[in-house]
Design an enzyme around this catalytic site. Structure first.
Site, PDB file in Angstrom:
ATOM      1  N   GLY A 142       7.385   0.866   5.372  1.00 50.71           N
ATOM      2  CA  GLY A 142       6.105   2.360   4.844  1.00 50.71           C
ATOM      3  C   GLY A 142       5.536   1.644   4.133  1.00 50.71           C
ATOM      4  O   GLY A 142       4.627   2.368   3.454  1.00 50.71           O
ATOM      5  N   PRO A 165       8.656  -4.220  -0.666  1.00 52.46           N
ATOM      6  CA  PRO A 165      10.174  -4.147   0.046  1.00 52.46           C
ATOM      7  C   PRO A 165       9.517  -4.318   1.700  1.00 52.46           C
ATOM      8  O   PRO A 165       8.672  -3.845   2.856  1.00 52.46           O
ATOM      9  CB  PRO A 165      10.745  -3.013  -0.160  1.00 52.46           C
ATOM     10  CG  PRO A 165       8.920  -2.025  -0.940  1.00 52.46           C
ATOM     11  CD  PRO A 165       8.760  -3.078  -0.723  1.00 52.46           C
ATOM     12  N   ASP A 190      -2.447  -1.797  10.078  1.00 57.57           N
ATOM     13  CA  ASP A 190      -2.276  -1.853   9.153  1.00 57.57           C
ATOM     14  C   ASP A 190      -2.925  -3.201   8.441  1.00 57.57           C
ATOM     15  O   ASP A 190      -3.314  -3.525   7.302  1.00 57.57           O
ATOM     16  CB  ASP A 190      -0.900  -1.407   8.221  1.00 57.57           C
ATOM     17  CG  ASP A 190      -0.559  -0.202   8.284  1.00 57.57           C
ATOM     18  OD1 ASP A 190      -1.220   0.142   8.632  1.00 57.57           O
ATOM     19  OD2 ASP A 190       0.090   0.462   8.493  1.00 57.57           O
ATOM     20  N   SER A 214       2.288  -6.612   7.239  1.00 55.46           N
ATOM     21  CA  SER A 214       0.957  -6.384   7.637  1.00 55.46           C
ATOM     22  C   SER A 214       0.106  -7.480   6.494  1.00 55.46           C
ATOM     23  O   SER A 214      -0.289  -7.896   6.794  1.00 55.46           O
ATOM     24  CB  SER A 214       0.100  -5.474   7.338  1.00 55.46           C
ATOM     25  OG  SER A 214       0.651  -3.988   7.821  1.00 55.46           O
ATOM     26  N   ALA A 215       1.032  -7.395   4.811  1.00 58.69           N
ATOM     27  CA  ALA A 215       0.681  -8.493   3.966  1.00 58.69           C
ATOM     28  C   ALA A 215       0.784  -9.681   4.509  1.00 58.69           C
ATOM     29  O   ALA A 215      -0.087 -10.437   4.368  1.00 58.69           O
ATOM     30  CB  ALA A 215       1.322  -7.493   2.917  1.00 58.69           C
ATOM     31  N   LYS A 244       1.080  -0.765  -0.783  1.00 60.68           N
ATOM     32  CA  LYS A 244       0.110   0.291   0.190  1.00 60.68           C
ATOM     33  C   LYS A 244       0.732   0.832  -0.346  1.00 60.68           C
ATOM     34  O   LYS A 244       1.911   1.608  -0.074  1.00 60.68           O
ATOM     35  CB  LYS A 244      -1.068  -0.296   1.388  1.00 60.68           C
ATOM     36  CG  LYS A 244      -0.041   0.051   2.604  1.00 60.68           C
ATOM     37  CD  LYS A 244       0.234   1.753   2.941  1.00 60.68           C
ATOM     38  CE  LYS A 244       1.105   1.214   4.518  1.00 60.68           C
ATOM     39  NZ  LYS A 244       1.706   2.392   5.176  1.00 60.68           N
TER      40      LYS A 244
HETATM   41  O1  C5P Z   1       0.006  -1.381  14.711  1.00 66.60           O
HETATM   42  P1  C5P Z   1       1.371  -1.632  14.733  1.00 66.60           P
HETATM   43  O2  C5P Z   1       2.090  -2.299  15.503  1.00 66.60           O
HETATM   44  O3  C5P Z   1       1.582  -1.244  13.141  1.00 66.60           O
HETATM   45  O4  C5P Z   1       2.189  -0.085  15.174  1.00 66.60           O
HETATM   46  C1  C5P Z   1       3.713  -0.285  15.290  1.00 66.60           C
HETATM   47  C2  C5P Z   1       3.385   0.901  16.337  1.00 66.60           C
HETATM   48  O5  C5P Z   1       3.447   2.205  15.451  1.00 66.60           O
HETATM   49  C3  C5P Z   1       3.307   1.494  17.065  1.00 66.60           C
HETATM   50  O6  C5P Z   1       3.716   0.566  18.632  1.00 66.60           O
HETATM   51  C4  C5P Z   1       3.322   3.022  17.566  1.00 66.60           C
HETATM   52  O7  C5P Z   1       4.392   2.837  18.278  1.00 66.60           O
HETATM   53  C5  C5P Z   1       3.155   3.741  16.638  1.00 66.60           C
HETATM   54  N1  C5P Z   1       2.152   3.870  16.206  1.00 66.60           N
HETATM   55  C6  C5P Z   1       0.781   4.814  16.234  1.00 66.60           C
HETATM   56  N2  C5P Z   1      -0.219   4.969  16.258  1.00 66.60           N
HETATM   57  C7  C5P Z   1      -0.417   4.796  15.157  1.00 66.60           C
HETATM   58  C8  C5P Z   1      -0.207   3.436  13.994  1.00 66.60           C
HETATM   59  C9  C5P Z   1       0.859   3.444  15.026  1.00 66.60           C
HETATM   60  O8  C5P Z   1       1.707   5.271  17.292  1.00 66.60           O
HETATM   61  N3  C5P Z   1      -2.206   4.462  14.878  1.00 66.60           N
END
Ligand code: C5P
Length: 299
Positions: A99, A95, A137, A104-105, A10
């Protein structure tokens, strides 16, 4: 017996970020667009849980239970009272740490593949709920297309898209940690009032119409994490400048970076931009992809 699922990468065409919440996450207005770069996740019944990975970045992928694909299998197995006895193989083209939601995929792909292999009959809502537990994500990787993510990005509203958009992606020489980029966002915003994140109507209209010029106008400055990513990785400014000079209609950091994304008018222009970026020496690799692309699909 094996099941293979194909899952897209994405780009965030908008990433509006609110102030840090008490739980450390940030409320978002996150406009996701799935693009045609894919990982393929194959699950095969085995004696225990095992993860393997192949592809250009495979050496950077963890093969233990921290891999989101392994976690997805464990969570689904736990819910249905069975053992996660599967070999998960990831054919990786997205990659790593870029980002573009590659991890997540793989989580969404393994979940859908195990669900099909085990015949659990889980509902779409239940799968989306498990995805949200795996990461902010991951639900979007299941759904694909285009969607607005609110909350921490996991609450999705699917969006209409009236055409296909051509993108070029430049992968950087090193990764950026998502939590570190959010922390830098907090640091740069210290002492300032951070507004509530809202989706840009102009941007949603541009997507709905399939209007590349309107989208280009709407995506500039649409990523609130871009200043933080540039602060941690200043050389990304050179990559953005190289793409702009080669005719990109808009340039942006994808999500928390460090992948940079370039919107092209058409396929020919995307080729020119990709060639210029490769020649610029400001990035590691360059890929082209169009979006929207379908979400996780059993192949
Ligand atoms: O949800 P995920 O594990 O992908 O998020 C990774 C990190 O990114 C979280 O631990 C947080 O530090 C940050 N994050 C955030 N706010 C979000 C999504 C992610 O601060 N909405």
């Amino acid at each position: 017996m094996s099941v293979t699922v194909r899952v897209p990468a994405k780009v965030n065409v908008q990433l509006a970020v609110g102030a840090a919440r008490p739980d450390g996450f940030h409320d978002l207005a996150n406009v996701f667009l799935a693009v045609g770069l894919y990982d393929e996740v194959t699950v095969t019944a085995a004696d225990g849980l095992r993860v393997t990975c192949a592809g250009p970045d495979a050496d950077q992928v963890p093969l233990d239970r921290t891999n989101l694909a392994a976690r997805a299998a464990l969570v689904l197995a736990e819910r249905y009272g069975r053992d996660a006895d599967v070999h998960i193989h990831i054919a990786k083209d997205i990659p790593v740490a870029g980002g573009m939601a590659g991890g997540s995929a793989d989580g969404a792909g393994a979940l859908l593949a195990c669900d099909a292999l085990w015949g659990t009959g889980a509902s779409r809502e239940e799968l989306l709920d498990i995805c949200a537990g795996l990461g902010s994500d991951v639900p979007f990787s299941l759904v694909g297309g285009a969607a607005l993510g609110t909350g921490r990005g996991e609450k999705l509203t699917e969006l209409e898209v009236g055409g296909s958009f051509h993108w070029v992606f430049a992968m950087a020489s090193r990764g950026l940690s998502t939590p570190a980029v959010f922390r830098e966002f907090d640091r740069l915003g210290e002492g300032r009032e951070i507004p509530e994140p809202v989706a840009s109507q102009e941007l949603l209209d541009a997507l709905a119409k399939g209007d590349v010029d309107a989208l280009a106008a709407a995506v500039s400055d649409s990523n609130d994490l871009q200043p933080a990513a540039l602060s941690l990785f200043p050389e990304l400014a050179d990559t953005l400048a190289a793409g702009r000079a080669a005719g990109a209609l808009a340039t942006l950091v994808s999500g928390s970076g460090p992948t940079t994304a370039f919107l092209a008018r058409d396929a020919e222009s995307a080729d020119v931009i990709a060639g210029a970026l490769r020649a610029s020496g400001t990035c590691r690799t360059v890929r082209r992809a169009a979006g929207p692309a379908p979400g996780a699909t059993v192949v």
